[in-house]
Design a protein around this motif. Sequence first.
Motif, PDB file in Angstrom:
ATOM      1  N   GLY A  91       0.814  -1.210   0.000  1.00 53.14           N
ATOM      2  CA  GLY A  91       0.000   0.000   0.000  1.00 53.14           C
ATOM      3  C   GLY A  91       0.847   1.259   0.000  1.00 53.14           C
ATOM      4  O   GLY A  91       0.532   2.242  -0.687  1.00 53.14           O
ATOM      5  N   GLN A  92       1.935   1.240   0.765  1.00 56.41           N
ATOM      6  CA  GLN A  92       2.840   2.387   0.790  1.00 56.41           C
ATOM      7  C   GLN A  92       3.495   2.608  -0.572  1.00 56.41           C
ATOM      8  O   GLN A  92       3.682   3.750  -1.020  1.00 56.41           O
ATOM      9  N   LEU A  93       3.845   1.509  -1.249  1.00 52.88           N
ATOM     10  CA  LEU A  93       4.437   1.605  -2.586  1.00 52.88           C
ATOM     11  C   LEU A  93       3.458   2.251  -3.560  1.00 52.88           C
ATOM     12  O   LEU A  93       3.825   3.152  -4.317  1.00 52.88           O
ATOM     13  N   MET A  94       2.220   1.800  -3.549  1.00 55.80           N
ATOM     14  CA  MET A  94       1.227   2.335  -4.468  1.00 55.80           C
ATOM     15  C   MET A  94       0.971   3.816  -4.214  1.00 55.80           C
ATOM     16  O   MET A  94       0.839   4.613  -5.150  1.00 55.80           O
ATOM     17  N   GLN A  95       0.919   4.190  -2.948  1.00 54.74           N
ATOM     18  CA  GLN A  95       0.696   5.596  -2.616  1.00 54.74           C
ATOM     19  C   GLN A  95       1.914   6.454  -2.961  1.00 54.74           C
ATOM     20  O   GLN A  95       1.776   7.638  -3.291  1.00 54.74           O
ATOM     21  N   ALA A 121      -2.883   0.063 -12.050  1.00 57.54           N
ATOM     22  CA  ALA A 121      -3.912   1.035 -11.684  1.00 57.54           C
ATOM     23  C   ALA A 121      -3.332   2.202 -10.901  1.00 57.54           C
ATOM     24  O   ALA A 121      -3.859   3.325 -10.962  1.00 57.54           O
ATOM     25  N   SER A 122      -2.249   1.965 -10.173  1.00 54.31           N
ATOM     26  CA  SER A 122      -1.642   3.015  -9.354  1.00 54.31           C
ATOM     27  C   SER A 122      -0.756   3.948 -10.154  1.00 54.31           C
ATOM     28  O   SER A 122      -0.484   5.072  -9.708  1.00 54.31           O
ATOM     29  N   CYS A 123      -0.277   3.493 -11.314  1.00 47.38           N
ATOM     30  CA  CYS A 123       0.542   4.362 -12.161  1.00 47.38           C
ATOM     31  C   CYS A 123      -0.333   5.461 -12.757  1.00 47.38           C
ATOM     32  O   CYS A 123      -1.544   5.313 -12.921  1.00 47.38           O
ATOM     33  N   THR A 147      -6.948  -5.084  -1.183  1.00 47.39           N
ATOM     34  CA  THR A 147      -6.019  -3.968  -1.378  1.00 47.39           C
ATOM     35  C   THR A 147      -5.884  -3.584  -2.848  1.00 47.39           C
ATOM     36  O   THR A 147      -5.893  -2.389  -3.161  1.00 47.39           O
ATOM     37  N   PRO A 148      -5.794  -4.517  -3.792  1.00 44.39           N
ATOM     38  CA  PRO A 148      -5.838  -4.112  -5.197  1.00 44.39           C
ATOM     39  C   PRO A 148      -7.114  -3.355  -5.546  1.00 44.39           C
ATOM     40  O   PRO A 148      -7.115  -2.480  -6.421  1.00 44.39           O
ATOM     41  N   ALA A 149      -8.209  -3.662  -4.848  1.00 44.92           N
ATOM     42  CA  ALA A 149      -9.481  -2.995  -5.115  1.00 44.92           C
ATOM     43  C   ALA A 149      -9.412  -1.497  -4.863  1.00 44.92           C
ATOM     44  O   ALA A 149     -10.126  -0.723  -5.506  1.00 44.92           O
ATOM     45  N   VAL A 150      -8.553  -1.082  -3.932  1.00 47.54           N
ATOM     46  CA  VAL A 150      -8.447   0.348  -3.630  1.00 47.54           C
ATOM     47  C   VAL A 150      -7.983   1.113  -4.865  1.00 47.54           C
ATOM     48  O   VAL A 150      -8.574   2.129  -5.252  1.00 47.54           O
ATOM     49  N   ALA A 151      -6.922   0.626  -5.498  1.00 50.52           N
ATOM     50  CA  ALA A 151      -6.410   1.291  -6.697  1.00 50.52           C
ATOM     51  C   ALA A 151      -7.329   1.086  -7.894  1.00 50.52           C
ATOM     52  O   ALA A 151      -7.608   2.019  -8.654  1.00 50.52           O
ATOM     53  N   LEU A 152      -7.816  -0.148  -8.057  1.00 51.38           N
ATOM     54  CA  LEU A 152      -8.637  -0.463  -9.221  1.00 51.38           C
ATOM     55  C   LEU A 152      -9.932   0.337  -9.231  1.00 51.38           C
ATOM     56  O   LEU A 152     -10.339   0.864 -10.276  1.00 51.38           O
ATOM     57  N   SER A 153     -10.590   0.443  -8.085  1.00 47.61           N
ATOM     58  CA  SER A 153     -11.868   1.146  -8.019  1.00 47.61           C
ATOM     59  C   SER A 153     -11.718   2.650  -8.179  1.00 47.61           C
ATOM     60  O   SER A 153     -12.703   3.351  -8.388  1.00 47.61           O
ATOM     61  N   GLU A 219      -4.912  15.296  -5.099  1.00 43.72           N
ATOM     62  CA  GLU A 219      -5.518  15.886  -3.906  1.00 43.72           C
ATOM     63  C   GLU A 219      -7.003  16.143  -4.109  1.00 43.72           C
ATOM     64  O   GLU A 219      -7.812  15.945  -3.206  1.00 43.72           O
ATOM     65  N   GLN A 220      -7.374  16.550  -5.314  1.00 42.46           N
ATOM     66  CA  GLN A 220      -8.776  16.875  -5.550  1.00 42.46           C
ATOM     67  C   GLN A 220      -9.633  15.640  -5.808  1.00 42.46           C
ATOM     68  O   GLN A 220     -10.851  15.687  -5.716  1.00 42.46           O
ATOM     69  N   LEU A 221      -8.992  14.527  -6.140  1.00 43.26           N
ATOM     70  CA  LEU A 221      -9.766  13.306  -6.403  1.00 43.26           C
ATOM     71  C   LEU A 221     -10.376  12.718  -5.135  1.00 43.26           C
ATOM     72  O   LEU A 221     -11.554  12.365  -5.104  1.00 43.26           O
ATOM     73  N   ALA A 222      -9.557  12.595  -4.111  1.00 44.62           N
ATOM     74  CA  ALA A 222     -10.044  11.973  -2.877  1.00 44.62           C
ATOM     75  C   ALA A 222      -9.044  12.195  -1.751  1.00 44.62           C
ATOM     76  O   ALA A 222      -7.855  12.383  -1.990  1.00 44.62           O
ATOM     77  N   HIS A 223      -9.545  12.156  -0.547  1.00 47.52           N
ATOM     78  CA  HIS A 223      -8.679  12.331   0.616  1.00 47.52           C
ATOM     79  C   HIS A 223      -8.653  11.092   1.502  1.00 47.52           C
ATOM     80  O   HIS A 223      -7.959  11.063   2.498  1.00 47.52           O
ATOM     81  N   GLU A 224      -9.423  10.056   1.151  1.00 49.50           N
ATOM     82  CA  GLU A 224      -9.562   8.919   2.034  1.00 49.50           C
ATOM     83  C   GLU A 224      -8.742   7.700   1.631  1.00 49.50           C
ATOM     84  O   GLU A 224      -8.920   6.625   2.178  1.00 49.50           O
ATOM     85  N   THR A 225      -7.831   7.840   0.680  1.00 50.14           N
ATOM     86  CA  THR A 225      -7.111   6.668   0.175  1.00 50.14           C
ATOM     87  C   THR A 225      -6.316   5.948   1.259  1.00 50.14           C
ATOM     88  O   THR A 225      -6.358   4.721   1.360  1.00 50.14           O
ATOM     89  N   SER A 226      -5.588   6.688   2.090  1.00 47.75           N
ATOM     90  CA  SER A 226      -4.770   6.027   3.118  1.00 47.75           C
ATOM     91  C   SER A 226      -5.636   5.269   4.105  1.00 47.75           C
ATOM     92  O   SER A 226      -5.299   4.154   4.524  1.00 47.75           O
TER      93      SER A 226
END
Length: 262
Positions: A91-95, A121-123, A147-153, A219-226
Motif C-alpha cells: 500500500g505504501q508503494l502504491m501511494q 492502476a496506481s501508475c 487492497t488491489p481494489a483500492v487502486a482499481l476502483s 488531492e482533488q480526487l479523494a482524501h480517504e485513500t490512506s
Amino acid sequence: MSELILRNDTGHVVRLVLNSPKNFNALSAEMIAALYTTLASVSAEEDVRAIIIAANGKAFCAGHDLKQMQAARANLDRGRAGFAALFDGCGQLMQLISSLPQPVIAEVQGVATAAGCQLVASCDLGVAAKAAKFGVNGIDIGLFCSTPAVALSRAIPRKAAFEMLVTGKFITATEAARLGLINRVVAAEKLEAEAMELAQQIATKLPSAIAMGKRGFYEQLAHETSEAYEAAEDTMCANMLLAETDEGISAFLEKRKPAWAS
C-alpha cells in the motif's frame, strides 16, 4: 542473484524494469522494497522528468508471492504479522507512485494480475501490448483482492471493478483501455517505443508545473485513500487467515482444485 530492478536512462526519462521473470515479477516483500527504494531515489534526481515501469519475461506482474505468503503461516501468529507487513508495504508503494513529482507510466507487455493489476492502476498512465491481460483473480483461490481494489476502483468504474473482483475474470488490453485502466494499446513490437514516446512528450513540459499539477490532481480526487488502504489491509489479513484461503492457495501451488465444502 540478479538485480530485481534494472534501470535504463534516456534523456530525462528513467525506465525501471522488474527483473524477476522466474516468479513472474511477483511483488514479494523484496520486490516491493526494491521498487519503493528505487522509485524514491530516482524521483529525487532533478534531471528525471518521467518514469516508466516495465518488466522482463512473459508477465508484467503476477501479484504477491504466494509461496512466500504461505511460508509465513509457520509462525506462531499463523502469519498475521507477515501478512500485515506485506500489505502495508505494498500500500505504501502504491501511494508513493501518486506522490512522486514525475508522472509514472506502466509499460505492460503481459499479464498483470492481483497486486500486479494494482500496480498498473496506481501508475499515472499506462501503455499495453495487445496481448496483455488484466485481472484481480484472488477470489479464485479464496482471497478477495481487497487492497488491489483500492487502486482499481479509483481507476475504472465501480461496477466494472467489482465484477472483476467477484468473478476473477481477466479483461483484454482493449477492454482495459475502454475502461480507463490504461491509455493506449499497441502491437508488442511497438510497446517500448510507444511508452518512451509518451514519456518523452511529458519530459518536454515544465517540470515544476507537472509536479504541481500532479499533486493537485490527486488531492482533488479523494482524501480517504490512506484510510481505505488501512481498512483493506486488515481485511486482507483476516482473509489470509481463513482455513479455506490456506487450502485455496495450497491447491493452486500444488496444481489441484481446492477441497472446499460445496
